[in-house]
Scaffold this motif. Structure first.
Motif, PDB file in Angstrom:
ATOM      1  N   PRO A   1      -5.079   1.709  -2.433  1.00 21.44           N
ATOM      2  CA  PRO A   1      -6.135   2.221  -1.567  1.00 21.44           C
ATOM      3  C   PRO A   1      -7.429   1.425  -1.745  1.00 21.44           C
ATOM      4  O   PRO A   1      -7.868   1.178  -2.863  1.00 21.44           O
ATOM      5  CB  PRO A   1      -6.318   3.671  -2.023  1.00 21.44           C
ATOM      6  CG  PRO A   1      -5.702   3.767  -3.359  1.00 21.44           C
ATOM      7  CD  PRO A   1      -4.703   2.652  -3.473  1.00 21.44           C
ATOM      8  N   VAL A   2      -8.042   1.009  -0.639  1.00 24.34           N
ATOM      9  CA  VAL A   2      -9.287   0.248  -0.648  1.00 24.34           C
ATOM     10  C   VAL A   2     -10.228   0.894   0.359  1.00 24.34           C
ATOM     11  O   VAL A   2      -9.812   1.271   1.443  1.00 24.34           O
ATOM     12  CB  VAL A   2      -9.038  -1.223  -0.251  1.00 24.34           C
ATOM     13  CG1 VAL A   2     -10.327  -2.004  -0.216  1.00 24.34           C
ATOM     14  CG2 VAL A   2      -8.063  -1.869  -1.195  1.00 24.34           C
TER      15      VAL A   2
ATOM     16  N   VAL B   1      -8.229   2.570   3.222  1.00 28.49           N
ATOM     17  CA  VAL B   1      -7.082   1.890   3.812  1.00 28.49           C
ATOM     18  C   VAL B   1      -6.167   1.461   2.688  1.00 28.49           C
ATOM     19  O   VAL B   1      -6.620   1.067   1.624  1.00 28.49           O
ATOM     20  CB  VAL B   1      -7.553   0.638   4.599  1.00 28.49           C
ATOM     21  CG1 VAL B   1      -6.388  -0.016   5.292  1.00 28.49           C
ATOM     22  CG2 VAL B   1      -8.625   0.998   5.581  1.00 28.49           C
ATOM     23  N   ARG B   2      -4.861   1.544   2.916  1.00 29.74           N
ATOM     24  CA  ARG B   2      -3.903   1.077   1.904  1.00 29.74           C
ATOM     25  C   ARG B   2      -3.419  -0.311   2.286  1.00 29.74           C
ATOM     26  O   ARG B   2      -2.903  -0.516   3.385  1.00 29.74           O
ATOM     27  CB  ARG B   2      -2.746   2.057   1.808  1.00 29.74           C
ATOM     28  CG  ARG B   2      -3.210   3.407   1.261  1.00 29.74           C
ATOM     29  CD  ARG B   2      -2.100   4.394   1.204  1.00 29.74           C
ATOM     30  NE  ARG B   2      -0.986   3.837   0.448  1.00 29.74           N
ATOM     31  CZ  ARG B   2      -0.074   4.544  -0.179  1.00 29.74           C
ATOM     32  NH1 ARG B   2      -0.131   5.843  -0.138  1.00 29.74           N
ATOM     33  NH2 ARG B   2       0.903   3.964  -0.825  1.00 29.74           N
ATOM     34  N   VAL B   3      -3.608  -1.272   1.384  1.00 34.74           N
ATOM     35  CA  VAL B   3      -3.215  -2.654   1.636  1.00 34.74           C
ATOM     36  C   VAL B   3      -2.393  -3.166   0.451  1.00 34.74           C
ATOM     37  O   VAL B   3      -2.488  -2.643  -0.655  1.00 34.74           O
ATOM     38  CB  VAL B   3      -4.450  -3.572   1.836  1.00 34.74           C
ATOM     39  CG1 VAL B   3      -5.203  -3.184   3.085  1.00 34.74           C
ATOM     40  CG2 VAL B   3      -5.359  -3.537   0.642  1.00 34.74           C
TER      41      VAL B   3
ATOM     42  N   LYS C   1      -8.628  -8.293  -2.436  1.00 34.79           N
ATOM     43  CA  LYS C   1      -9.888  -9.038  -2.454  1.00 34.79           C
ATOM     44  C   LYS C   1     -10.233  -9.598  -1.082  1.00 34.79           C
ATOM     45  O   LYS C   1     -11.396  -9.600  -0.675  1.00 34.79           O
ATOM     46  CB  LYS C   1      -9.831 -10.166  -3.478  1.00 34.79           C
ATOM     47  CG  LYS C   1      -9.932  -9.670  -4.894  1.00 34.79           C
ATOM     48  CD  LYS C   1     -10.181 -10.797  -5.852  1.00 34.79           C
ATOM     49  CE  LYS C   1     -10.363 -10.236  -7.251  1.00 34.79           C
ATOM     50  NZ  LYS C   1     -10.718 -11.270  -8.210  1.00 34.79           N
ATOM     51  N   ALA C   2      -9.243 -10.069  -0.353  1.00 33.87           N
ATOM     52  CA  ALA C   2      -9.494 -10.635   0.970  1.00 33.87           C
ATOM     53  C   ALA C   2      -9.999  -9.554   1.925  1.00 33.87           C
ATOM     54  O   ALA C   2     -10.903  -9.799   2.727  1.00 33.87           O
ATOM     55  CB  ALA C   2      -8.228 -11.274   1.517  1.00 33.87           C
ATOM     56  N   VAL C   3      -9.459  -8.350   1.823  1.00 36.61           N
ATOM     57  CA  VAL C   3      -9.902  -7.256   2.693  1.00 36.61           C
ATOM     58  C   VAL C   3     -11.310  -6.827   2.312  1.00 36.61           C
ATOM     59  O   VAL C   3     -12.157  -6.586   3.176  1.00 36.61           O
ATOM     60  CB  VAL C   3      -8.920  -6.063   2.609  1.00 36.61           C
ATOM     61  CG1 VAL C   3      -9.477  -4.841   3.315  1.00 36.61           C
ATOM     62  CG2 VAL C   3      -7.589  -6.441   3.218  1.00 36.61           C
ATOM     63  N   GLN C   4     -11.597  -6.764   1.018  1.00 39.85           N
ATOM     64  CA  GLN C   4     -12.933  -6.365   0.567  1.00 39.85           C
ATOM     65  C   GLN C   4     -13.990  -7.370   1.026  1.00 39.85           C
ATOM     66  O   GLN C   4     -15.096  -6.983   1.369  1.00 39.85           O
ATOM     67  CB  GLN C   4     -12.960  -6.237  -0.960  1.00 39.85           C
ATOM     68  CG  GLN C   4     -12.218  -5.019  -1.466  1.00 39.85           C
ATOM     69  CD  GLN C   4     -12.113  -5.008  -2.969  1.00 39.85           C
ATOM     70  OE1 GLN C   4     -12.269  -6.025  -3.631  1.00 39.85           O
ATOM     71  NE2 GLN C   4     -11.831  -3.827  -3.510  1.00 39.85           N
ATOM     72  N   ARG C   5     -13.662  -8.636   1.022  1.00 34.46           N
ATOM     73  CA  ARG C   5     -14.619  -9.672   1.432  1.00 34.46           C
ATOM     74  C   ARG C   5     -14.731  -9.806   2.937  1.00 34.46           C
ATOM     75  O   ARG C   5     -15.614 -10.489   3.439  1.00 34.46           O
ATOM     76  CB  ARG C   5     -14.207 -11.014   0.836  1.00 34.46           C
ATOM     77  CG  ARG C   5     -14.327 -11.062  -0.661  1.00 34.46           C
ATOM     78  CD  ARG C   5     -13.865 -12.397  -1.186  1.00 34.46           C
ATOM     79  NE  ARG C   5     -13.910 -12.410  -2.640  1.00 34.46           N
ATOM     80  CZ  ARG C   5     -13.313 -13.296  -3.383  1.00 34.46           C
ATOM     81  NH1 ARG C   5     -12.611 -14.272  -2.823  1.00 34.46           N
ATOM     82  NH2 ARG C   5     -13.399 -13.243  -4.681  1.00 34.46           N
TER      83      ARG C   5
ATOM     84  N   GLU D   1      -8.589  -8.647   8.229  1.00 30.85           N
ATOM     85  CA  GLU D   1      -8.883  -7.361   8.841  1.00 30.85           C
ATOM     86  C   GLU D   1      -7.869  -6.336   8.359  1.00 30.85           C
ATOM     87  O   GLU D   1      -6.656  -6.596   8.392  1.00 30.85           O
ATOM     88  CB  GLU D   1      -8.822  -7.484  10.354  1.00 30.85           C
ATOM     89  CG  GLU D   1      -9.346  -6.269  11.056  1.00 30.85           C
ATOM     90  CD  GLU D   1      -9.877  -6.607  12.427  1.00 30.85           C
ATOM     91  OE1 GLU D   1      -9.838  -5.706  13.265  1.00 30.85           O
ATOM     92  OE2 GLU D   1     -10.295  -7.737  12.639  1.00 30.85           O
ATOM     93  N   PRO D   2      -8.331  -5.170   7.910  1.00 30.76           N
ATOM     94  CA  PRO D   2      -7.385  -4.147   7.435  1.00 30.76           C
ATOM     95  C   PRO D   2      -6.538  -3.625   8.579  1.00 30.76           C
ATOM     96  O   PRO D   2      -6.979  -3.625   9.727  1.00 30.76           O
ATOM     97  CB  PRO D   2      -8.287  -3.043   6.881  1.00 30.76           C
ATOM     98  CG  PRO D   2      -9.620  -3.257   7.490  1.00 30.76           C
ATOM     99  CD  PRO D   2      -9.710  -4.721   7.808  1.00 30.76           C
TER     100      PRO D   2
END
Length: 57
Positions: free
Chosen positions: A29-30, A37-39, A45-49, A53-54
Motif C-alpha cells: 500500500p502506498v 493504492v496497492r502497487v 519508489k517510482a510511484v512515490q516520485r 502513474e498508479p
C-alpha cells in the motif's frame, strides 16, 4: 564444438516446466494524492516520485 541436445522424455519435460510457475507480485500500500493504492514492491519508489502513474480503480 556444439553438440545437439538429446531428446528428453515427455514426463521429464512436463515435470521440469511445472516448476516455472510464476507467483503474483506482492502488493504494497502506498499513499498518493491522499489516496491509498496497492502497487508491486519494485514500483513503490517510482510511484512515490511520480514517474509511474498508479493504477486507477
Amino acid at each position: 564444438m556444439a553438440v545437439p541436445k538429446r531428446r528428453t522424455s515427455r514426463s521429464n519435460t512436463r515435470h521440469r516446466r511445472a516448476k516455472w510457475k510464476a507467483s503474483p507480485p506482492d502488493l504494497v500500500p502506498v499513499v498518493v494524492n491522499e489516496r491509498t493504492v496497492r502497487v508491486p514492491r519494485r514500483l513503490v519508489k517510482a510511484v512515490q516520485r511520480g514517474l509511474v502513474e498508479p493504477p486507477s480503480v
